[in-house]
Design a protein around this motif. Structure first.
Motif, PDB file in Angstrom:
ATOM      1  N   THR A   1       0.817  -1.212   0.000  1.00 23.23           N
ATOM      2  CA  THR A   1       0.000   0.000   0.000  1.00 23.23           C
ATOM      3  C   THR A   1       0.850   1.261   0.000  1.00 23.23           C
ATOM      4  OG1 THR A   1      -1.331  -1.297   1.561  1.00 23.23           O
ATOM      5  CG2 THR A   1      -2.197   0.826   0.913  1.00 23.23           C
TER       6      THR A   1
ATOM      7  N   ASN B   1       1.282   3.053  -2.398  1.00 24.27           N
ATOM      8  CA  ASN B   1       0.575   4.015  -3.239  1.00 24.27           C
ATOM      9  C   ASN B   1      -0.392   4.868  -2.428  1.00 24.27           C
ATOM     10  OD1 ASN B   1      -0.884   1.512  -2.924  1.00 24.27           O
ATOM     11  ND2 ASN B   1      -2.413   2.336  -4.326  1.00 24.27           N
ATOM     12  N   SER B   2      -0.617   4.494  -1.163  1.00 23.91           N
ATOM     13  CA  SER B   2      -1.509   5.243  -0.289  1.00 23.91           C
ATOM     14  C   SER B   2      -0.744   5.914   0.848  1.00 23.91           C
ATOM     15  CB  SER B   2      -2.591   4.318   0.285  1.00 23.91           C
ATOM     16  OG  SER B   2      -3.541   5.046   1.018  1.00 23.91           O
ATOM     17  N   LEU B   3       0.118   5.146   1.516  1.00 24.21           N
ATOM     18  CA  LEU B   3       1.010   5.696   2.537  1.00 24.21           C
ATOM     19  C   LEU B   3       2.291   4.876   2.551  1.00 24.21           C
ATOM     20  CD1 LEU B   3       1.496   7.708   4.881  1.00 24.21           C
ATOM     21  CD2 LEU B   3       0.631   5.932   6.425  1.00 24.21           C
TER      22      LEU B   3
ATOM     23  N   TYR C   1      -5.292   7.590 -10.087  1.00 23.65           N
ATOM     24  CA  TYR C   1      -5.251   6.913  -8.783  1.00 23.65           C
ATOM     25  C   TYR C   1      -6.046   5.615  -8.761  1.00 23.65           C
ATOM     26  CZ  TYR C   1     -10.048   7.786  -7.191  1.00 23.65           C
ATOM     27  OH  TYR C   1     -11.411   7.752  -7.056  1.00 23.65           O
TER      28      TYR C   1
ATOM     29  N   HIS D   1       0.368  10.274  -7.415  1.00 22.37           N
ATOM     30  CA  HIS D   1       0.638   8.846  -7.567  1.00 22.37           C
ATOM     31  C   HIS D   1       1.774   8.565  -8.551  1.00 22.37           C
ATOM     32  CE1 HIS D   1      -3.354   8.803  -5.723  1.00 22.37           C
ATOM     33  NE2 HIS D   1      -3.050   7.607  -5.300  1.00 22.37           N
TER      34      HIS D   1
ATOM     35  N   ASN E   1       7.635   7.256  -8.224  1.00 19.68           N
ATOM     36  CA  ASN E   1       7.074   5.992  -8.714  1.00 19.68           C
ATOM     37  C   ASN E   1       7.444   5.733 -10.168  1.00 19.68           C
ATOM     38  OD1 ASN E   1       5.408   3.734  -9.249  1.00 19.68           O
ATOM     39  ND2 ASN E   1       3.590   4.989  -9.489  1.00 19.68           N
TER      40      ASN E   1
ATOM     41  N   LYS F   1       3.038   9.260  -0.070  1.00 16.36           N
ATOM     42  CA  LYS F   1       2.872   7.974  -0.742  1.00 16.36           C
ATOM     43  C   LYS F   1       4.255   7.384  -1.034  1.00 16.36           C
ATOM     44  CE  LYS F   1      -1.420   9.686  -2.835  1.00 16.36           C
ATOM     45  NZ  LYS F   1      -2.375   9.028  -1.926  1.00 16.36           N
ATOM     46  N   TYR F   2       4.664   7.436  -2.283  1.00 16.62           N
ATOM     47  CA  TYR F   2       5.935   6.810  -2.662  1.00 16.62           C
ATOM     48  C   TYR F   2       7.145   7.528  -2.075  1.00 16.62           C
ATOM     49  CZ  TYR F   2       2.994   4.282  -5.953  1.00 16.62           C
ATOM     50  OH  TYR F   2       2.016   3.491  -6.507  1.00 16.62           O
TER      51      TYR F   2
ATOM     52  N   GLN G   1       1.695   0.258  -9.294  1.00 18.60           N
ATOM     53  CA  GLN G   1       0.344  -0.102  -8.856  1.00 18.60           C
ATOM     54  C   GLN G   1      -0.375  -0.927  -9.910  1.00 18.60           C
ATOM     55  OE1 GLN G   1      -2.261   3.204  -7.704  1.00 18.60           O
ATOM     56  NE2 GLN G   1      -3.968   2.173  -8.711  1.00 18.60           N
TER      57      GLN G   1
END
Length: 424
Positions: A40, A42-44, A193, A221, A225, A244-245, A364
């Motif tokens: 995860t 991509n979220s945290l 996203y 996002h 990344n 995120k990343y 992702q």
């Protein structure tokens, strides 16, 4: 590379991974006492072990120096935004004067829209993707209303073709051409996203400029990344978050980019003292004089503790190098896609929404569940997988090259297969 669906193969890839040591620089969560499969980022993003050290150093300087820390701390607070510039510039493909860490993503988006969304009677529309992240949607709608316009008449939201999940680049470019005489702004997410689609930033920017529009991107996002070349691709402005990343912590300081051609442009903006000419900043005089480059959009003095966490992670990016991270990400995500296709080759249980072409995605993959999605997700969670559910029926998984492994990809596949009730 030709993949193999076996634990031995996954472990071989890990042994040959030149970035494998970076996993040890992060705290990995545990579920029921066992190390989680954390997909995860991509979220945290996960917390670097160095984060505490960086924050503690600032706390020590505050305790020992008080206000004098602004000029005498080991990283003087008065110029803290400068310490991250070179690394951020390398990550997004820009020049140091074009990037700055400040505020939060949506705050930065509003600030730059004030400057770059300047509608006229003839040219006032905004082109974006349908289903953009909600905060972006709210920002666009409120900015449009701020100019006494109607979002229904102003916002052009592009949808995929019937039966498809992602936008075709040629359809985006055609829409820009079709509306060339009425668009003021073209703005997309760098990576969508929900679907994980990486948009063609270079082609979209060129088409927008050819139509006479300003072009910007929300890179929430995408930053950290995917490969980015904002300056070379001639992007006008961009914003991003860093939780995120970029692994800078929940609610972390965000960032933005403005192309150097606007360095000294007389643009309307909402001003604050930290964007004022730093040589005169403390004279406290009336009359705003913006600093050159993106720094002129700063409002307030830097939040030091947030910025210390940001630096801790950026130093890891400096050590690893974005080129190396992207190369591993392509392999890692490619292996995950291979495993998923081995589990359900006929797409009876799910489809992968994210493009299969590595140049059209980051790490992702968005898995569109055809049935029992919530149950499968719950089974994954109970088995120690930390993934992400997006309504109405998508499981997002993101193997991050800094701290995820090929063995984790294989193990995730086994857990997912059992949750589906599939036998190989």
């Amino acid at each position: 590379m030709e993949f193999n669906h076996s634990l031995q193969f996954a472990r071989k890839l890990d042994r040959n991974d030149s970035l494998k040591s970076f996993r040890n620089q992060f705290h990995i969560p545990k579920v029921k006492g066992k190390t989680a499969i954390y997909f995860t980022g991509n979220s945290l993003g996960l917390q670097p072990k160095a984060t505490k050290k960086y924050i503690d150093e600032e706390l020590q300087d505050w305790a020992n120096l008080g206000v004098e820390g602004h000029v005498h701390s080991r990283r003087p607070w008065v110029s803290y935004q400068k310490f991250s510039k070179t690394i951020l510039a390398n990550i997004v493909g820009a020049r140091p004067a074009e990037v700055v860490a400040m505020n939060q993503l949506t705050v930065n988006l509003h600030l730059l829209l004030v400057s770059f969304y300047r509608p006229t009677k003839e040219r006032y529309k905004i082109i974006t993707e349908h289903g953009a992240f909600s905060s972006d949607q709210y920002a666009f709608e409120s900015q449009i209303r701020f100019h006494n316009l109607n979002p229904d008449d102003t916002l052009i939201e592009l949808k995929p073709r019937e039966g498809e999940f992602t936008l075709r680049t040629e359809d985006i470019l055609q829409a820009i051409r079709d509306h060339r005489d009425e668009i003021a702004l073209v703005i997309f997410g760098g990576v969508q996203y929900y679907t994980g689609q990486l948009f063609d930033i270079k082609k979209i920017t060129a088409a927008g400029h050819e139509a006479g529009a300003i072009v910007g991107f929300d890179l929430a996002h995408a930053v950290g990344n995917v490969p980015l070349n904002l300056h070379r691709d001639d992007v006008d402005f961009a914003v991003w978050c860093s939780y995120k990343y970029l692994n800078s912590g929940p609610g972390a300081i965000a960032g933005c980019y403005v192309h150097e051609r606007f360095s000294q442009a007389d643009l309307p903006r909402f001003a604050g003292w930290w964007g004022h000419n730093e040589k005169e900043r403390f004279l406290m005089r009336k009359g705003f004089k913006p600093m050159k480059g993106v720094d002129g959009w700063q409002l307030s003095n830097h939040p030091i503790l947030l910025s210390a966490a940001h630096l801790a992670s950026l130093e890891i990016f400096k050590q690893a190098g974005m080129k190396n991270l992207v190369e591993k990400s392509v392999q890692l995500t490619g292996y995950l896609e291979f495993i998923l296709n081995q589990i359900d080759p006929s797409h009876k249980y799910f489809n992968i929404l994210t493009p299969s072409n590595p140049k059209e995605r980051g790490c992702q993959l968005s898995i569109f569940m055809k049935k029992n999605g919530k149950k499968v997700f719950s089974d994954l969670t109970r088995a120690g997988v930390i993934a992400d559910w997006r309504e109405p029926n998508v499981i997002r998984v993101a193997p991050v090259p800094l701290y995820n492994t090929f063995e984790e990809v294989y193990l995730f596949g086994e857990i997912f297969r059992k949750a589906l009730g599939v036998k190989l």
